[in-house]
Design an enzyme around this catalytic site. Sequence first.
Site, PDB file in Angstrom:
ATOM      1  N   LYS A 280       0.632  -1.452  -0.069  1.00 18.63           N
ATOM      2  CA  LYS A 280      -0.125   0.085   0.008  1.00 18.63           C
ATOM      3  C   LYS A 280       0.858   1.303  -0.048  1.00 18.63           C
ATOM      4  O   LYS A 280       2.154   1.401   0.266  1.00 18.63           O
ATOM      5  CB  LYS A 280      -0.971   0.013   1.134  1.00 18.63           C
ATOM      6  CG  LYS A 280      -0.403   0.182   2.545  1.00 18.63           C
ATOM      7  CD  LYS A 280       0.036   1.444   3.136  1.00 18.63           C
ATOM      8  CE  LYS A 280       0.936   1.353   4.392  1.00 18.63           C
ATOM      9  NZ  LYS A 280       1.717   2.659   4.588  1.00 18.63           N
TER      10      LYS A 280
ATOM     11  N   PRO B 288       9.572  -4.404  -0.922  1.00 22.37           N
ATOM     12  CA  PRO B 288      10.749  -4.173  -0.090  1.00 22.37           C
ATOM     13  C   PRO B 288      10.514  -4.229   1.437  1.00 22.37           C
ATOM     14  O   PRO B 288       9.423  -3.505   1.620  1.00 22.37           O
ATOM     15  CB  PRO B 288      11.402  -2.682  -0.596  1.00 22.37           C
ATOM     16  CG  PRO B 288      10.381  -2.183  -1.992  1.00 22.37           C
ATOM     17  CD  PRO B 288       9.343  -3.344  -1.911  1.00 22.37           C
ATOM     18  N   ILE B 289      11.418  -4.521   2.115  1.00 25.96           N
ATOM     19  CA  ILE B 289      11.231  -4.682   3.573  1.00 25.96           C
ATOM     20  C   ILE B 289      11.781  -3.446   4.357  1.00 25.96           C
ATOM     21  O   ILE B 289      12.694  -2.695   3.938  1.00 25.96           O
ATOM     22  CB  ILE B 289      12.073  -5.625   4.383  1.00 25.96           C
ATOM     23  CG1 ILE B 289      11.737  -7.141   3.524  1.00 25.96           C
ATOM     24  CG2 ILE B 289      12.118  -5.792   5.698  1.00 25.96           C
ATOM     25  CD1 ILE B 289      13.028  -8.043   3.281  1.00 25.96           C
ATOM     26  N   GLY B 290      10.711  -3.032   5.473  1.00 24.19           N
ATOM     27  CA  GLY B 290      11.097  -1.651   6.207  1.00 24.19           C
ATOM     28  C   GLY B 290      10.817  -0.510   5.327  1.00 24.19           C
ATOM     29  O   GLY B 290      11.706   0.502   5.318  1.00 24.19           O
ATOM     30  N   ALA B 291       9.812  -0.459   4.538  1.00 25.45           N
ATOM     31  CA  ALA B 291       9.773   0.498   3.462  1.00 25.45           C
ATOM     32  C   ALA B 291       8.608   1.748   3.524  1.00 25.45           C
ATOM     33  O   ALA B 291       8.406   2.324   2.690  1.00 25.45           O
ATOM     34  CB  ALA B 291       9.921  -0.138   2.117  1.00 25.45           C
TER      35      ALA B 291
ATOM     36  N   LEU C 133       5.564   0.456   2.969  1.00 23.28           N
ATOM     37  CA  LEU C 133       4.646   0.044   2.081  1.00 23.28           C
ATOM     38  C   LEU C 133       3.801  -0.973   2.628  1.00 23.28           C
ATOM     39  O   LEU C 133       2.964  -1.831   2.095  1.00 23.28           O
ATOM     40  CB  LEU C 133       5.398  -0.742   0.874  1.00 23.28           C
ATOM     41  CG  LEU C 133       6.227   0.422   0.196  1.00 23.28           C
ATOM     42  CD1 LEU C 133       6.894  -0.313  -0.812  1.00 23.28           C
ATOM     43  CD2 LEU C 133       5.608   1.634  -0.368  1.00 23.28           C
TER      44      LEU C 133
ATOM     45  N   ASP D 118      -1.663  -1.625  10.618  1.00 18.57           N
ATOM     46  CA  ASP D 118      -1.820  -1.409   9.172  1.00 18.57           C
ATOM     47  C   ASP D 118      -2.245  -2.596   8.920  1.00 18.57           C
ATOM     48  O   ASP D 118      -2.962  -3.004   7.567  1.00 18.57           O
ATOM     49  CB  ASP D 118      -0.610  -1.188   8.313  1.00 18.57           C
ATOM     50  CG  ASP D 118       0.132   0.232   8.440  1.00 18.57           C
ATOM     51  OD1 ASP D 118      -0.926   1.024   9.112  1.00 18.57           O
ATOM     52  OD2 ASP D 118       1.198   0.513   8.067  1.00 18.57           O
TER      53      ASP D 118
HETATM   54  O1  C5P Z   1       1.188  -1.405  15.150  1.00 16.56           O
HETATM   55  P1  C5P Z   1       2.403  -1.519  14.533  1.00 16.56           P
HETATM   56  O2  C5P Z   1       3.393  -2.551  14.873  1.00 16.56           O
HETATM   57  O3  C5P Z   1       2.206  -0.966  13.139  1.00 16.56           O
HETATM   58  O4  C5P Z   1       3.158  -0.186  15.112  1.00 16.56           O
HETATM   59  C1  C5P Z   1       4.475   0.044  15.093  1.00 16.56           C
HETATM   60  C2  C5P Z   1       5.097   1.281  16.150  1.00 16.56           C
HETATM   61  O5  C5P Z   1       4.406   2.418  15.619  1.00 16.56           O
HETATM   62  C3  C5P Z   1       4.159   1.198  17.649  1.00 16.56           C
HETATM   63  O6  C5P Z   1       4.860   0.522  18.420  1.00 16.56           O
HETATM   64  C4  C5P Z   1       4.256   2.608  18.007  1.00 16.56           C
HETATM   65  O7  C5P Z   1       5.594   3.196  18.380  1.00 16.56           O
HETATM   66  C5  C5P Z   1       4.086   3.427  16.482  1.00 16.56           C
HETATM   67  N1  C5P Z   1       2.766   3.747  16.156  1.00 16.56           N
HETATM   68  C6  C5P Z   1       1.932   4.728  16.891  1.00 16.56           C
HETATM   69  N2  C5P Z   1       0.715   4.846  16.695  1.00 16.56           N
HETATM   70  C7  C5P Z   1       0.145   4.287  15.679  1.00 16.56           C
HETATM   71  C8  C5P Z   1       0.725   3.114  14.841  1.00 16.56           C
HETATM   72  C9  C5P Z   1       1.736   2.981  15.377  1.00 16.56           C
HETATM   73  O8  C5P Z   1       2.656   5.419  17.582  1.00 16.56           O
HETATM   74  N3  C5P Z   1      -1.221   4.434  15.242  1.00 16.56           N
END
Ligand code: C5P
Length: 307
Positions: free
Chosen positions: A9, A94-97, A99, A136
């Site tokens: 995405k 791609p990883i860590g991107a 997406l 996501d």
């Molecule tokens: O839920 P997800 O693994 O995608 O989130 C990774 C990190 O991004 C969370 O641990 C948090 O630090 C941050 N985050 C946030 N608010 C969100 C989504 C993610 O602060 N709505």
Amino acid sequence: MITVTAPAKVNLHLEVLGLRSDGFHELAMVMQSIDLADRLSFQNTADAQLSLTCDDATLGVGDDNLIIKAAQLLRDRSGFRELGASIYLEKRIPIGAGLAGGSSDGAAALVGLNALWGLGHSPAALERMAAELGSDMPFCVAGGCQLCFGRGEQLEAVPPTPQPLAVLLVKDPTVSVSTPWAYKRCREVNQSHYLADEAAFEKRRQALRSVNWLHPLRSDLPPPLRNDLQEVVAPETAAVRSALDLLKSVPHSLAVAMSGSGPSCFALFSDLVSCRQAQDQLTPQLERAGLKAWSCALRSDGVRIEE
Ligand code: C5P
């Protein structure tokens, strides 16, 4: 055997509204699936084991991988401890991107194993499980174009576009951005401007609901792309700045932004042909800057079981 496509995405909009009591950020996003996808194959095993192999040796395939987490959650909820699966991942996103590649793979595992094991969960039930694993992930189940509120798990569909839009996606393959770091940095820089209460959040949600996101798109009226994380990631990440500069130099692109927490950036085009032409024209500059590029159509669906 069951095979599932797991598309990436981009964020047409990522707005950080404020902080929540659970420590996450309250978000207002518009996410759009694109035609760059991983592929997962699932086979039943009788040994109660969940195993993952991948054609990209740099990707971890242990208990931290969202595919394994999704499989474990689905099996735990089923109550059938003997369920097993052998999973193979063809990694193209791609990883860590920024997406949602990992999230889409996790969503694909929920959808694929639900079918393989005959569990009969509805898409809504799978989205609820996805929300337990990542912000996501629920979007990735149905994909297409959706408004995503809350942590990202409160979904409202945007009607599919009648236009054949496309994105030129650009990323430095040697750079990745940590999502927790990006949100932490955003908080340090912007917390004093965060909205304070639910009424103010809802006003912004309502404003986004009334935007005609994908139609009509005209070069004299570009869509309102916005990414609040771009403001904090770009100053710290040279690869994002050079990707944005290159994309902004392309004639005929409608708008340019970073996706998610980066470092991927993209330009929106009215069709795939002009997108590919732009990629061809940019090839020497992209190579000099060490950036990889993909021309992708928009998709109106998310993870999908292949026939
Ligand atoms: O839920 P997800 O693994 O995608 O989130 C990774 C990190 O991004 C969370 O641990 C948090 O630090 C941050 N985050 C946030 N608010 C969100 C989504 C993610 O602060 N709505």
